[in-house]
Design a protein around this motif. Structure first.
Motif, PDB file in Angstrom:
ATOM      1  N   VAL A  31      52.734  29.230  44.708  1.00 53.37           N
ATOM      2  CA  VAL A  31      52.209  28.172  44.571  1.00 53.37           C
ATOM      3  C   VAL A  31      52.019  27.700  43.027  1.00 53.37           C
ATOM      4  O   VAL A  31      51.622  28.201  42.179  1.00 53.37           O
ATOM      5  N   THR A  32      52.862  26.608  42.800  1.00 47.04           N
ATOM      6  CA  THR A  32      52.747  26.121  41.402  1.00 47.04           C
ATOM      7  C   THR A  32      51.253  25.263  41.179  1.00 47.04           C
ATOM      8  O   THR A  32      51.253  24.477  41.725  1.00 47.04           O
ATOM      9  N   PRO A  33      50.322  25.958  40.580  1.00 46.19           N
ATOM     10  CA  PRO A  33      49.070  25.203  40.304  1.00 46.19           C
ATOM     11  C   PRO A  33      49.471  23.964  39.690  1.00 46.19           C
ATOM     12  O   PRO A  33      50.439  23.434  39.052  1.00 46.19           O
ATOM     13  N   GLY A  34      48.716  22.645  40.609  1.00 45.35           N
ATOM     14  CA  GLY A  34      49.036  21.353  40.051  1.00 45.35           C
ATOM     15  C   GLY A  34      48.949  21.056  38.637  1.00 45.35           C
ATOM     16  O   GLY A  34      49.555  20.154  37.931  1.00 45.35           O
ATOM     17  N   VAL A  35      47.990  21.728  37.839  1.00 45.74           N
ATOM     18  CA  VAL A  35      48.071  21.145  36.285  1.00 45.74           C
ATOM     19  C   VAL A  35      49.115  21.826  35.806  1.00 45.74           C
ATOM     20  O   VAL A  35      49.475  20.967  34.554  1.00 45.74           O
ATOM     21  N   ILE A  36      49.660  23.043  36.200  1.00 37.98           N
ATOM     22  CA  ILE A  36      50.884  23.360  35.554  1.00 37.98           C
ATOM     23  C   ILE A  36      52.191  22.544  36.027  1.00 37.98           C
ATOM     24  O   ILE A  36      53.162  21.903  35.264  1.00 37.98           O
ATOM     25  N   LEU A  37      52.170  22.148  37.199  1.00 32.83           N
ATOM     26  CA  LEU A  37      53.225  21.142  37.650  1.00 32.83           C
ATOM     27  C   LEU A  37      53.418  19.994  36.900  1.00 32.83           C
ATOM     28  O   LEU A  37      54.478  19.321  36.593  1.00 32.83           O
ATOM     29  N   ARG A  38      52.175  19.271  36.649  1.00 34.44           N
ATOM     30  CA  ARG A  38      52.060  17.926  36.234  1.00 34.44           C
ATOM     31  C   ARG A  38      52.332  17.922  34.903  1.00 34.44           C
ATOM     32  O   ARG A  38      52.897  17.095  34.212  1.00 34.44           O
ATOM     33  N   ASN A  39      51.745  18.875  34.123  1.00 32.78           N
ATOM     34  CA  ASN A  39      51.480  18.838  32.663  1.00 32.78           C
ATOM     35  C   ASN A  39      52.404  19.775  32.119  1.00 32.78           C
ATOM     36  O   ASN A  39      52.587  19.748  30.760  1.00 32.78           O
TER      37      ASN A  39
ATOM     38  N   LEU B 122      61.398  26.804  29.537  1.00 36.66           N
ATOM     39  CA  LEU B 122      60.370  25.703  30.440  1.00 36.66           C
ATOM     40  C   LEU B 122      59.976  26.666  31.659  1.00 36.66           C
ATOM     41  O   LEU B 122      58.599  26.508  31.938  1.00 36.66           O
ATOM     42  N   LEU B 123      60.934  27.393  32.158  1.00 36.80           N
ATOM     43  CA  LEU B 123      60.214  28.372  33.230  1.00 36.80           C
ATOM     44  C   LEU B 123      59.491  29.411  32.724  1.00 36.80           C
ATOM     45  O   LEU B 123      58.599  29.800  33.478  1.00 36.80           O
ATOM     46  N   ALA B 124      59.723  30.137  31.545  1.00 38.89           N
ATOM     47  CA  ALA B 124      59.084  31.136  31.014  1.00 38.89           C
ATOM     48  C   ALA B 124      57.460  30.641  30.668  1.00 38.89           C
ATOM     49  O   ALA B 124      56.457  31.335  30.853  1.00 38.89           O
ATOM     50  N   VAL B 125      57.385  29.253  30.134  1.00 32.08           N
ATOM     51  CA  VAL B 125      56.197  28.736  29.870  1.00 32.08           C
ATOM     52  C   VAL B 125      55.414  28.411  31.004  1.00 32.08           C
ATOM     53  O   VAL B 125      54.213  28.674  31.148  1.00 32.08           O
ATOM     54  N   MET B 126      56.076  28.119  32.190  1.00 35.62           N
ATOM     55  CA  MET B 126      55.259  27.947  33.388  1.00 35.62           C
ATOM     56  C   MET B 126      54.631  29.382  33.802  1.00 35.62           C
ATOM     57  O   MET B 126      53.412  29.178  34.336  1.00 35.62           O
TER      58      MET B 126
ATOM     59  N   VAL C  29      56.783  29.613  39.875  1.00 39.16           N
ATOM     60  CA  VAL C  29      58.148  28.695  39.757  1.00 39.16           C
ATOM     61  C   VAL C  29      58.699  28.770  41.117  1.00 39.16           C
ATOM     62  O   VAL C  29      59.230  29.797  41.731  1.00 39.16           O
ATOM     63  N   PRO C  30      59.267  27.680  41.745  1.00 41.68           N
ATOM     64  CA  PRO C  30      59.614  27.561  43.126  1.00 41.68           C
ATOM     65  C   PRO C  30      61.228  28.200  42.854  1.00 41.68           C
ATOM     66  O   PRO C  30      61.736  28.371  42.167  1.00 41.68           O
TER      67      PRO C  30
ATOM     68  N   TYR D  15      50.744  30.274  34.241  1.00 43.69           N
ATOM     69  CA  TYR D  15      50.068  30.826  35.487  1.00 43.69           C
ATOM     70  C   TYR D  15      49.255  31.829  35.489  1.00 43.69           C
ATOM     71  O   TYR D  15      48.422  32.066  36.011  1.00 43.69           O
ATOM     72  N   ALA D  16      49.902  32.906  34.582  1.00 47.77           N
ATOM     73  CA  ALA D  16      49.012  34.088  34.167  1.00 47.77           C
ATOM     74  C   ALA D  16      47.643  33.682  33.382  1.00 47.77           C
ATOM     75  O   ALA D  16      46.658  34.220  33.540  1.00 47.77           O
TER      76      ALA D  16
END
Length: 939
Positions: free
Chosen positions: A83-91, A329-333, A264-265, A337-338
């Protein structure tokens, strides 16, 4: 004309005419004819479908996406739902402030993403129990391959054998085997605890938990491995490590894995951020990038890339890896998440996932079916005579289970997207095929993690992981970090050879569609018909653009593309009983990744000269080809050249190599100057990689993701990776599949004429800058008629000789003007390489030109003694607000000259968050995890 074309190309028609007049051309076609040698220009139009509008392109991609079927995935094998938190997905993922940023080689304007990456490294170190972690690798399979070569260099054992546990992920084993073969490394796969008792080896690789779910107590084996002078490599699941004893605590030397399940999907295989963590003793040999803490000119803490960050450019064929990218970008996501969930949130997620697995195992036992292992985290495997029917029935119910046909077994992996209802659904599918009634209720099951392997050590104790748990706090934290950085959403990034062009919103939108994001890379083919169509169409379009006969999309970076291309050449020679061909010719101007890639393929590198104009010295190349004729395997050449020139002799160069039995590998870094104008295959190239994160608009994402597919002529097609004769170079069949809609949309919206115009305008913009700067700075290399290709090199060396001002001083001063620096000291030390791309409008080109001219006048003030050599706006740049607001000002120039060297900066000013960083301090005092708060006070 496509409605997208004028959105993508910066200068409008009127501005183009003005610029053309200033560079000495009448039309774009006239300019191309003057810049590109007549023998190079292709004689035919690109055979591409008609350009689409943005609405049409999205509609086509929507239709393709809907052909993918998204089933509930229980396959596991290193890829799970999240589940990608919405705040991470959008921002983050959908935010151009993050996805359009460049690699943080200029740290002063990259503090936001560097802090995010330091969070990532800290997270990995905490979870693995290791001393130091890098800032991400490409995927788990290639991370394992990098760990293998690291272990080979570091182990005391002189053996050429590595032992790999047979219950590692199968895709990891295949990538490892392919990487090992050219290096002469023997890979022994099987029961690791038995194999390690037999003979010598330099390393052991095991999965924790294993691919089938079992948790092995590997501490005693690690001790045995160390006694043999070998290293223990552990492939680990980061969510499992929340509950499991850290590998560093039981003796692992290197820990690798994927952080995909941290928000990350799956994305049909990528992109995802892999990780590598090692003991402190190995840090100077660790591949990839490493973020460290240093101080700036005022003694304030600052972040920077440290150690051998670009070692492949320095060491070339002696480099330990060809990696020049990461998955930033994916490492940042994953790191956010953590940060968002914190240690307690991660424990809740991990405990809930483990609870689903134990509940499922209890249900199996109630049905009289014994799980294959009693110790597991999220995966339960069981044997049953009805194994195939169970998998089919589950699939008919919208669920994908993992089928071990050779074991007559089924694997079921749970993740945070699953519920108790999913557990029941799988049990009922099993019931339908076994005739055994599934339990109507299941009592709570005890933990399946043995006490001796339960985590007792603390993790994620730093305040950053214990602060931002409300969306308000998280939103503001992400905004604060983004505000520290200069990305393409704020300013032109004029990096030569990096092609920082528009990443259009329409191209980006499909990336986050669930039909592309939520598909497992090993889902049945009939569920991935959309991806099959997308990939087939994209491969065909790339073939038409390059003139090649076949393309593979598997390489998930340009470096992987280089490696795959050379593997194809190597296998081709072997198929003709010419395996002895192992010499690779590489011009001295080449990217450092070229010789590093050749070394990884077991080739011997022979460097050939360039002439005073930056072209390949044809006589020297011919002599080298003749000298090594019987062993010549390949030539690696960049076109246009790394010096930014269309070499007129390219066809002759290719013919010389072919005459002596070699193959031509064309580095596609500068493909943005070729598309629609010429075709690499028609120039004589046999294989070329195409950086989709450059020419074809996949964003750089702060230093990754990337995609580097290769195109080949027909005779090399059988040797593309994963097609039988050459193994895979990436873990997933289609590499970073979920971002392939970006180049697809770009090509469809530009069409044949639009792509050619983009190339022409890229050439126009570069020549416009070169023409405007030539009276002020020497332009190092020019081609026919005094033109450059799509980039130009400004030579600062004569200036440094006169007054001591260096190219780095100019780069740092540009930050005060609100610009990211051009490429510094590559391909020529002491220079700046500028590539504006076709996307920059004239007003931005003029703003950059004005800044460079103003900087030249500042240099003149140093040359004439107005400002001292050791106290002027250039050597003190960049200037922070903290410096400018000090009570006393003891410099030879004014605060206003420091902050507002041009009037327009008063309306829109970027303030660098730190002053010039101290590189030497950072390398001498290596700190690569989040520093404790007291360290800031002491600094």
């Amino acid at each position: 004309m496509s409605d997208f074309l004028p959105r993508h190309i910066g200068p409008n028609r009127e501005e183009q005419m003005d610029m053309l007049a200033q560079v000495g051309a009448t039309t774009l076609e006239d300019l191309v004819a003057q810049v590109v040698p007549s023998t190079i220009i292709g004689g035919r139009r690109l055979a591409l479908p008609q350009a689409q509008s943005e609405v049409e392109a999205l509609a086509e991609l929507r239709g393709i996406a809907q052909k993918n079927q998204i089933f509930k995935s229980f396959i596991g094998q290193g890829y799970v739902g999240t589940v990608t938190p919405g705040v991470i997905l959008r921002n983050i993922l959908e935010n151009p402030a993050w996805y359009t940023a460049y690699t943080p080689y200029q740290p002063e304007i990259s503090q936001g993403r560097l802090e995010a990456l330091l969070n990532y490294q800290t997270m990995i170190c905490d979870l693995t129990g290791m001393d130091i972690a890098n800032s991400s690798l490409l995927d788990e399979g290639t991370a394992a391959a990098e760990a293998m070569t690291l272990a080979k260099r570091q182990a005391k054992s002189t053996s050429n054998t590595i032992i790999v546990a047979g219950d590692c992920h199968p895709q990891t084993i295949e990538v490892l085997k392919q990487r090992a073969e050219p290096l002469g490394i023997e890979v022994k796969v099987g029961m690791a605890h038995q194999l390690m008792m037999e003979g010598d080896y330099f390393a052991v690789l095991a999965q924790y938990p294993s691919t089938s779910g079992q948790i092995h107590d590997m501490g005693r084996y690690a001790d045995f491995v160390h006694a043999k002078g070998a290293l223990f490599i552990c492939a680990a699941d980061p969510l499992a490590l929340v509950l499991l004893k850290a590998p560093g605590e039981w003796g692992a030397d290197i820990v690798i894995g994927s952080s995909q399940r941290f928000g990350v999907p799956m994305g049909y295989g990528g992109p995802h951020a892999a990780f590598m963590a090692v003991r402190d003793a190995y840090k100077r040999n660790m591949p990839g990038r490493l973020v460290g803490v240093t101080i700036d000119a005022q003694g304030k803490p600052a972040y920077r890339l440290t150690l051998q960050t670009r070692e492949q450019h320095i060491r070339r064929e002696k480099a330990t890896s060809n990696i020049c990218t990461a998955q930033v970008l994916l490492a940042v996501m994953a790191s956010m998440y953590a940060v968002y969930h914190g240690p307690e949130g991660l424990r809740r997620i991990a405990t809930r996932v483990h609870g689903l697995a134990t509940r499922f195992a209890a249900g199996l036992k109630a049905m009289g079916i014994a799980p294959a292992a009693g110790q597991f985290f999220d995966t339960v495997t069981f044997k049953n005579d009805a194994h195939a029917a169970i998998v089919t029935t589950a699939r008919n119910g919208g669920m994908n289970l993992r089928h071990y046909a050779e074991w007559a077994a089924v694997g079921v992996t749970f993740d945070e997207t699953h519920t108790d209802a999913d557990v029941d659904a799988v049990l009922f599918a099993i019931s339908a095929e076994t005739g055994i009634r599934a339990p109507m209720s299941i009592d709570p099951a005890p933990s399946a993690i043995p006490d001796a392997l339960k985590r007792e050590s603390a993790m994620l104790t730093h305040p950053v992981f214990n602060t931002h748990h409300s969306e308000t706090e998280m939103l503001r934290y992400l905004r604060r970090l983004a505000d520290k950085d200069l990305a393409l959403d704020r300013t032109m990034i004029p990096l030569g050879s990096c092609t920082m062009k528009l990443n259009a919103t329409t191209e980006m939108i499909p990336v986050t569609w669930p039909e592309f994001g939520n598909l497992h890379p090993f889902a049945p083919a009939e569920q991935a018909k959309g991806y099959a169509e997308l990939n087939k169409n994209l491969e065909e379009m790339l073939c038409r653009i390059t003139g090649f006969d076949a393309v593979t999309l598997q390489p998930n970076s340009g470096a992987q593309g280089e490696y795959a291309g050379l593997l194809a050449i190597r296998a081709y020679h072997a198929s003709r009983n010419e395996a002895h061909r192992n010499v690779c010719l590489i011009p001295s101007s080449a990217h450092g990744t070229n010789p590093a890639s050749a070394q990884m393929c077991g080739m011997d590198v022979v460097v050939t000269k360039c002439d005073d104009n930056g072209n390949v010295d044809v006589a020297d190349l011919r002599a080298a080809a003749e000298k090594h004729s019987s062993k010549l395997a390949a030539l690696m050449i960049t076109y246009p050249s790394t010096h930014g020139v269309f070499e007129e002799a390219i066809k002759e160069i290719c013919a010389i190599v072919h005459l002596h039995g070699g193959q031509v590998y064309m580095d596609g870094a500068n493909l943005n100057a070729q598309v629609g104008v010429t075709y690499p295959a028609e120039l004589g190239a046999d294989v070329s990689h195409m950086n989709l994160h450059k020419t074809f608009c996949i964003p750089h994402g702060g230093g990754g993701p990337g995609v580097g597919p290769i195109g080949v002529r027909a005779h090399l097609a059988p040797f593309l990776p994963g097609r039988g004769k050459v193994g895979p170079v990436s873990a997933a069949p289609y590499g970073s599949a979920s971002i392939l809609p970006i180049p697809y949309a770009y090509i469809r919206m530009m069409g044949a004429d639009g792509l050619r115009e983009a190339t022409a305008v890229a050439i126009l913009n570069a020549n416009y800058i070169a023409k405007k700067l030539a009276p002020h700075f020497p332009i190092l290399y020019t081609g026919h008629g005094g033109f450059v290709a799509h980039e130009c090199i400004v030579d600062v060396r004569p200036i440094k000789d006169v007054c001591g001002i260096s190219n780095m001083d100019v780069a740092k001063r540009l930050m005060d003007y609100g610009f990211h620096a051009p490429t510094v000291s590559f391909p020529v030390a002491g220079t700046l390489m500028i590539e504006p791309t076709e996307s920059e409008p004239k007003v931005e080109l003029d703003r950059f030109i004005d800044a460079m001219i103003a900087i030249r006048e500042e240099i003149r003030a140093v040359e004439t003694g107005v400002w001292p050599k050791d106290d002027n706006p250039l050597v003190n740049a960049p200037h922070t607000t903290e410096v400018l607001l000090t009570e006393t000002w003891n410099h030879a120039y004014t605060r206003e000259q420091a902050a507002y060297p041009l009037p327009g900066l008063r309306q829109s000013k970027y303030w660098p968050p730190v002053g010039r960083v101290d590189d030497v301090y950072g390398d001498r005092n290596i700190m690569c995890t989040c520093p404790p708060l007291e360290s800031y006070a002491s600094a």
